[in-house]
Design an enzyme around this catalytic site. Structure first.
Site, PDB file in Angstrom:
ATOM      1  N   GLY A  12       0.802  -1.222   0.000  1.00  0.00           N
ATOM      2  CA  GLY A  12       0.000   0.000   0.000  1.00  0.00           C
ATOM      3  C   GLY A  12       0.837   1.276   0.000  1.00  0.00           C
ATOM      4  N   ASN A  14       1.701   3.019  -2.660  1.00  0.00           N
ATOM      5  CA  ASN A  14       1.024   3.979  -3.542  1.00  0.00           C
ATOM      6  C   ASN A  14      -0.239   4.522  -2.885  1.00  0.00           C
ATOM      7  OD1 ASN A  14       2.256   4.339  -6.353  1.00  0.00           O
ATOM      8  ND2 ASN A  14       2.439   2.123  -6.030  1.00  0.00           N
ATOM      9  N   MET A  88      -3.266  -7.110  -7.463  1.00  0.00           N
ATOM     10  CA  MET A  88      -2.694  -8.237  -8.193  1.00  0.00           C
ATOM     11  C   MET A  88      -3.745  -9.164  -8.809  1.00  0.00           C
ATOM     12  SD  MET A  88       0.346  -7.301  -7.786  1.00  0.00           S
ATOM     13  CE  MET A  88       1.465  -8.621  -8.233  1.00  0.00           C
ATOM     14  N   ILE A  90      -6.244  -9.788 -12.435  1.00  0.00           N
ATOM     15  CA  ILE A  90      -6.580  -9.393 -13.804  1.00  0.00           C
ATOM     16  C   ILE A  90      -8.099  -9.316 -13.874  1.00  0.00           C
ATOM     17  CG2 ILE A  90      -6.428 -10.006 -16.242  1.00  0.00           C
ATOM     18  CD1 ILE A  90      -4.012 -11.804 -15.427  1.00  0.00           C
ATOM     19  N   ASN A 103      -4.379   2.038 -13.873  1.00  0.00           N
ATOM     20  CA  ASN A 103      -3.446   1.189 -13.123  1.00  0.00           C
ATOM     21  C   ASN A 103      -2.039   1.777 -13.201  1.00  0.00           C
ATOM     22  OD1 ASN A 103      -2.519  -1.280 -11.815  1.00  0.00           O
ATOM     23  ND2 ASN A 103      -1.689  -1.883 -13.814  1.00  0.00           N
ATOM     24  N   HIS A 105       1.947   0.759 -13.267  1.00  0.00           N
ATOM     25  CA  HIS A 105       2.797  -0.414 -13.526  1.00  0.00           C
ATOM     26  C   HIS A 105       4.266   0.020 -13.521  1.00  0.00           C
ATOM     27  CE1 HIS A 105       3.602  -4.462 -14.877  1.00  0.00           C
ATOM     28  NE2 HIS A 105       4.471  -3.958 -15.736  1.00  0.00           N
TER      29      HIS A 105
HETATM   30  C1  GRF Z   1       3.972  -1.171  -7.338  1.00  0.00           C
HETATM   31  O1  GRF Z   1       5.296  -1.221  -7.793  1.00  0.00           O
HETATM   32  C2  GRF Z   1       3.015  -1.224  -8.480  1.00  0.00           C
HETATM   33  O2  GRF Z   1       3.465  -0.568  -9.609  1.00  0.00           O
HETATM   34  C3  GRF Z   1       2.937  -2.703  -8.718  1.00  0.00           C
HETATM   35  O3  GRF Z   1       2.923  -3.294  -7.443  1.00  0.00           O
HETATM   36  C4  GRF Z   1       3.605  -2.420  -6.537  1.00  0.00           C
HETATM   37  C5  GRF Z   1       2.669  -2.139  -5.399  1.00  0.00           C
HETATM   38  O4  GRF Z   1       3.306  -1.555  -4.301  1.00  0.00           O
HETATM   39  N1  GRF Z   1       1.836  -3.061  -9.572  1.00  0.00           N
HETATM   40  P1  GRF Z   1       2.472  -0.835  -3.149  1.00  0.00           P
HETATM   41  O5  GRF Z   1       1.488  -1.842  -2.585  1.00  0.00           O
HETATM   42  O6  GRF Z   1       1.801   0.380  -3.718  1.00  0.00           O
HETATM   43  O7  GRF Z   1       3.509  -0.473  -2.111  1.00  0.00           O
END
Ligand code: GRF
Length: 186
Positions: A12, A14, A88, A90, A103, A105
């Site tokens: 988490g 982000n 995680m 699809i 999203n 990435h």
């Molecule tokens: C991030 O690097 C995102 O781009 C990828 O998974 C990671 C998630 O990290 N899809 P967080 O849970 O936001 O710390």
């Protein structure tokens, strides 16, 4: 104020960054939803007073049934935008036909779609790396690019420092993309 939901599966980071950058000024994060009951992001969302919903895939027989339930929860919050940040799973057309979602990435798409993108881009010979915000479609990491930011790689860089640079880019471009998209909705 516009309403968004943030979907996550793990740390988490982000989500926390969005709490600090856009929550309460550009928009309200009205729901933080995860498929993982042990995700650390749950604590971060609760700490910020955000409604947390846990939806575990094992309770559903098909991906479509999971998605229909996911859509119903998100629609009950009347969101303008769904933001996937380390979610995680699809999604199927059941989801994409009913909700507008983006999203983040950790690679320069279309390079390194799917899992372990940071590792795969680190061990590649690509001279540049970075992160991408894109629209969510049923094709994994395949939707149109909204924002992308790159850096030139140092040949002797450690994985740790490489990883840090990717995360810093994520933390910059995801809020930027959200602000831009929500402004366009006005
Ligand atoms: C991030 O690097 C995102 O781009 C990828 O998974 C990671 C998630 O990290 N899809 P967080 O849970 O936001 O710390």
């Amino acid at each position: 104020m516009k309403r968004i939901a943030v979907l996550f599966s793990g740390e988490g980071g982000n989500l926390q960054n969005l709490i600090e950058t856009v929550h309460g000024n550009t928009c309200h994060i009205v729901c933080a939803l995860t498929d993982n009951p042990n995700a650390n992001g749950i604590i971060k969302a609760k700490h910020a007073g955000i409604d947390v919903r846990v939806l575990e895939y094992r309770h559903f027989k098909t991906r479509e049934a999971f998605d229909q339930h996911l859509v119903a929860i998100l629609q009950s919050y009347c969101i303008d935008l769904c933001v996937m940040a380390g979610f995680m799973r699809i999604v199927t057309p059941v989801f994409t036909s009913q909700l507008k979602a983006i999203n983040i990435h950790p690679s320069l798409l279309p390079r390194f779609k799917g899992a372990h993108a940071i590792e795969r881009s680190f061990y590649s010979a690509d001279p540049q790396a970075g992160a991408t915000v894109h629209h969510v479609t049923e094709e994994l990491d395949g939707g149109a690019v909204i924002l992308q930011q790159a850096f030139w790689r140092d040949t002797d860089e450690s994985f740790q420092s490489f990883h840090k640079k990717i995360r810093a880019i994520e933390y910059e471009i995801l809020p930027k993309a959200i602000i831009g998209l929500l402004n366009d909705l006005k």
